[in-house]
Design a protein around this motif. Structure first.
Motif, mmCIF file in Angstrom:
data_model
loop_
_atom_site.group_PDB
_atom_site.id
_atom_site.type_symbol
_atom_site.label_atom_id
_atom_site.label_comp_id
_atom_site.label_asym_id
_atom_site.label_seq_id
_atom_site.Cartn_x
_atom_site.Cartn_y
_atom_site.Cartn_z
ATOM 1 N N LEU A 496 30.998 7.112 159.867
ATOM 2 C CA LEU A 496 30.714 7.851 160.837
ATOM 3 C C LEU A 496 29.671 9.269 161.018
ATOM 4 O O LEU A 496 30.624 9.467 162.303
ATOM 5 C CB LEU A 496 31.959 9.140 160.372
ATOM 6 C CG LEU A 496 33.106 8.640 160.356
ATOM 7 C CD1 LEU A 496 33.921 7.922 158.891
ATOM 8 C CD2 LEU A 496 34.991 9.131 160.651
ATOM 9 N N ASP A 509 30.376 7.843 154.715
ATOM 10 C CA ASP A 509 31.851 6.558 155.581
ATOM 11 C C ASP A 509 33.359 7.725 155.461
ATOM 12 O O ASP A 509 33.035 8.853 155.210
ATOM 13 C CB ASP A 509 31.803 4.914 154.869
ATOM 14 C CG ASP A 509 32.717 5.337 152.977
ATOM 15 O OD1 ASP A 509 32.959 6.738 152.965
ATOM 16 O OD2 ASP A 509 32.220 4.132 152.811
ATOM 17 N N ASN A 510 34.448 6.577 155.830
ATOM 18 C CA ASN A 510 35.691 7.423 155.791
ATOM 19 C C ASN A 510 36.119 7.547 153.946
ATOM 20 O O ASN A 510 37.116 7.727 154.317
ATOM 21 C CB ASN A 510 36.229 6.237 156.571
ATOM 22 C CG ASN A 510 36.687 5.128 156.086
ATOM 23 O OD1 ASN A 510 35.627 4.343 156.036
ATOM 24 N ND2 ASN A 510 38.036 4.250 156.036
ATOM 25 N N SER A 536 37.472 12.602 151.667
ATOM 26 C CA SER A 536 37.503 12.266 152.742
ATOM 27 C C SER A 536 36.782 12.250 153.514
ATOM 28 O O SER A 536 35.109 11.708 152.808
ATOM 29 C CB SER A 536 38.160 13.953 153.124
ATOM 30 O OG SER A 536 39.006 13.426 154.105
ATOM 31 N N LEU A 537 36.635 12.554 154.967
ATOM 32 C CA LEU A 537 35.858 11.715 156.261
ATOM 33 C C LEU A 537 34.473 12.487 155.772
ATOM 34 O O LEU A 537 34.185 13.567 155.074
ATOM 35 C CB LEU A 537 35.973 11.682 157.190
ATOM 36 C CG LEU A 537 37.449 10.999 157.607
ATOM 37 C CD1 LEU A 537 37.628 11.931 159.268
ATOM 38 C CD2 LEU A 537 37.076 9.449 157.246
ATOM 39 N N THR A 539 31.293 13.422 158.089
ATOM 40 C CA THR A 539 31.551 14.111 158.657
ATOM 41 C C THR A 539 30.100 13.926 159.290
ATOM 42 O O THR A 539 29.814 14.051 160.653
ATOM 43 C CB THR A 539 32.227 14.865 158.975
ATOM 44 O OG1 THR A 539 31.641 16.077 158.352
ATOM 45 C CG2 THR A 539 34.081 14.480 159.076
ATOM 46 N N SER A 552 31.463 17.394 154.583
ATOM 47 C CA SER A 552 33.070 16.308 154.999
ATOM 48 C C SER A 552 33.938 17.251 155.275
ATOM 49 O O SER A 552 34.460 18.087 155.150
ATOM 50 C CB SER A 552 33.458 16.335 153.262
ATOM 51 O OG SER A 552 34.889 15.013 153.508
#
Length: 604
Positions: A496, A509-510, A536-537, A539, A552
């Motif tokens: 991401l 990553d995700n 988590s993601l 970002t 994130s």
């Protein structure tokens, strides 16, 4: 203070003779002295100029420069990097060469990252060791302990809110107590007047038995109960006594509740430290003694202020902030894009605790910057590009107070942008394409590349290569000059966020994992993946030779040293998910799901 001497395989008399011989005949030096210029990094055949200032007060050359070069480099590795880069070259030419020795910088980097860490993660050829070490030292000085300080500040704020809630509860109790006392005084004077046709009810208070006003009902209840002493049915007289006893019980219960509420409030205030001023006034009248007879208080000096200050920009958006970007080269201006369809420009140069809103970007006839969510931002020089779910990219001139410079129409939502060159714009879109645009012409589309089988989520590029990550769990490397795809790498998760710096590519990553790749001569190679604690993601990610920042959706921002594995210096906890970050000149800005932008920078 006597100067330390180093003796290597000779007695004091021999050392004295050697020094006298060196003084009387400086051109006739032993073979090991003849090799000193090469050890110091000087050209062959050159000699140390005698006129240059020496770091040693001794004129006989028995000071620092008489030590083996390895020892000099080891000593210099314990000086601040800023000192080695800027100060030592002004002392003498020989010490100036310490800053040119890559071995000395590698020793310093090893001490900073730890003996078990690998640094740098990517190729070492052409790596800028001085800049990396300088940046790592500044990062450690600024961010070590910042997470604990932020947690303490958050805990302090929560305790202050707890005090406010306790005080509010106390005020409510006081108000209820006053109302209850008034009603019972009315009862003692006589039976209250009840309007005709209205059903009579008893007075109810939490924790106190309801007392009916009707004597007949009271008589019926009395017949069902037995008196404790004589087992006689309760009559009307006993009912009145019961009523008075209940009133007294309610008063005592309220007094206990009030007292308990005050004690709770005082206890909370003492934990927060609200009573510190009050205690200080008591100390003026006379010092308070602890159990050991000493004055109650700390004798330690107050801790220095933190190296960073936190700015919370005023509420300029009415929806989540999806992207943030520091522009201008020195972190003085911040751009934020939101789901409210606007892009705001903020001035961070003011010395206050908040920034100042400069402009909300918008073209002629527009009520907002875009007609859909603003999802991504990119900038190069005075050019700012904003990508939106309305399938457009708008261009803005920061040198002209954010005036609109152009409009590019895509065929799907724009999810990521890159400006690798002055007039070249790259856009990754939901329709699985990477498009190349020339921002100078009326028909800007140069090429549209179908590189993936799903939406393009992240994008980085330089003058030759394009690297794109997609939800199809692939990373593609495209050569712009050759016009062909060089590699397509299949991953177990999708990326991401991505950052391309020097020969290293870092991505999140995700699943909350970080991925490191090397990019050299067009060859893209996976190096490793790291679990730094995100759940988590990931970002947002930013990597430079001496720093690594990640954020994130798990509501955290982390600051690391970019080694393998990354050394985490600080974890900041946020109240909402973090949608992105931007770093420039040591300034960190984050995009929050709480409709705000927060900035950390060096305290001024």
């Amino acid at each position: 203070m006597a100067e330390p001497r180093v003796t290597v395989g000779q007695d004091e008399a021999g050392a004295g003779r050697g020094e006298k011989e060196a003084k009387s005949a400086p051109l006739k030096q032993p073979s090991n002295e003849a090799s000193r210029p090469a050890q110091l990094g000087l050209p062959p055949g050159s000699q140390l100029p005698s006129a240059e200032p020496s770091p040693s007060p001794s004129a006989e050359g028995s000071g620092l420069l008489s030590l083996p070069w390895e020892m000099v480099a080891r000593i210099a590795s314990h000086l601040p990097a800023q000192c080695v880069i800027t100060v030592l070259p002004q002392v003498c030419h020989a010490l100036g060469n310490v800053g040119k020795d890559s071995t000395a910088w590698q020793l310093r980097a090893r001490r900073l990252t730890g003996p078990r860490a690998s640094f740098p993660v990517g190729p070492r050829d052409g790596f800028d060791w001085p800049s990396a070490c300088l940046e790592m030292e500044e990062l450690i000085a600024c961010w070590t302990g910042q997470g604990e300080r932020a947690a303490r500040e958050a805990e302090q704020a929560e305790r202050e809110r707890e005090v406010e809630r306790a005080q509010e509860r106390q005020r409510d109790r006081d108000a209820l107590a006053e109302e209850g006392i008034g009603e019972w005084e009315e009862v003692e004077e006589g039976r209250p007047q009840v309007d005709e046709g209205v059903e009579e009810v008893g007075f109810h208070e939490e924790g106190v038995m309801a007392v009916p006003w009707d004597g007949e009902e009271l008589m019926e209840e009395g017949e069902m109960q037995q008196d404790r002493e004589g087992d006689l049915p309760m009559g009307v007289g006993e009912g009145e006594e019961r009523q008075e006893a209940a009133a007294e019980a309610m008063m005592l219960e309220e007094e206990r509740d009030d007292e308990q509420g005050v004690l709770e409030a005082i206890e909370v205030e003492e934990r927060v430290g609200v009573l510190a001023d009050r205690d200080g006034q008591d100390d003026i009248a006379g010092p308070r003694l602890g159990t050991d007879g000493e004055r109650n208080g700390s004798s330690r000096a107050p801790s220095p202020p933190p190296a960073l200050e936190r700015l919370s920009l005023p509420s300029g958006h009415i929806a989540e902030v999806n992207s943030v970007l520091l522009v201008g080269g020195d972190g003085a201006v911040c751009a934020s894009g939101s789901r409210d369809r606007n892009v705001n420009l903020w001035d961070l140069r003011d010395g206050g605790s908040t920034g100042r809103l400069l402009h909300t970007l918008g073209g002629q006839g527009l009520f907002s910057t875009h007609k859909g969510w603003v999802w991504c931002l990119a900038a190069r020089g005075p050019l700012l590009a904003s990508g939106s779910f309305d399938s457009t990219v708008r261009l803005w001139d920061l040198g002209a107070q954010g005036a609109e410079r152009g409009l590019i129409r895509a065929r799907a939502a724009v999810l990521c942008l890159a400006l690798p060159q002055k007039d070249v714009l790259l856009a990754g879109t939901y329709d699985k394409k990477v498009s190349v645009y020339d921002t100078r012409v009326a028909e800007p589309l140069v090429k549209s590349l179908r590189l993936h089988s799903n939406a393009v989520l992240c994008l980085v590029a330089d003058e030759q290569y394009i690297l794109s990550g997609s939800k199809d769990r692939t990373v593609v490397i495209y050569d712009r000059r050759a016009g062909k795809t060089l590699q397509k790498l299949q991953l177990s998760s999708y990326l991401l966020s991505m950052c391309y710096s020097d020969s290293e590519v870092w991505a999140g990553d995700n699943r909350g994992m970080l991925h490191a790749f090397s990019m050299q001569a067009g060859f893209f190679k996976p190096l490793s993946q790291f679990d730094v604690g995100h759940t988590s993601l990931v970002t947002g990610i930013h990597r430079s030779p001496g720093s690594l920042y990640t954020c994130s959706a798990d509501r955290t921002i982390k600051v690391h040293l970019p080694c393998a594995p990354p050394r985490t210096l600080c974890t900041l906890h946020h109240q909402a998910g973090v949608n992105g970050l931007s770093v420039e000149a040591g300034v960190l800005a984050i995009a929050s799901g709480e409709m705000c932008v927060e900035v950390w920078r060096a305290r001024r």
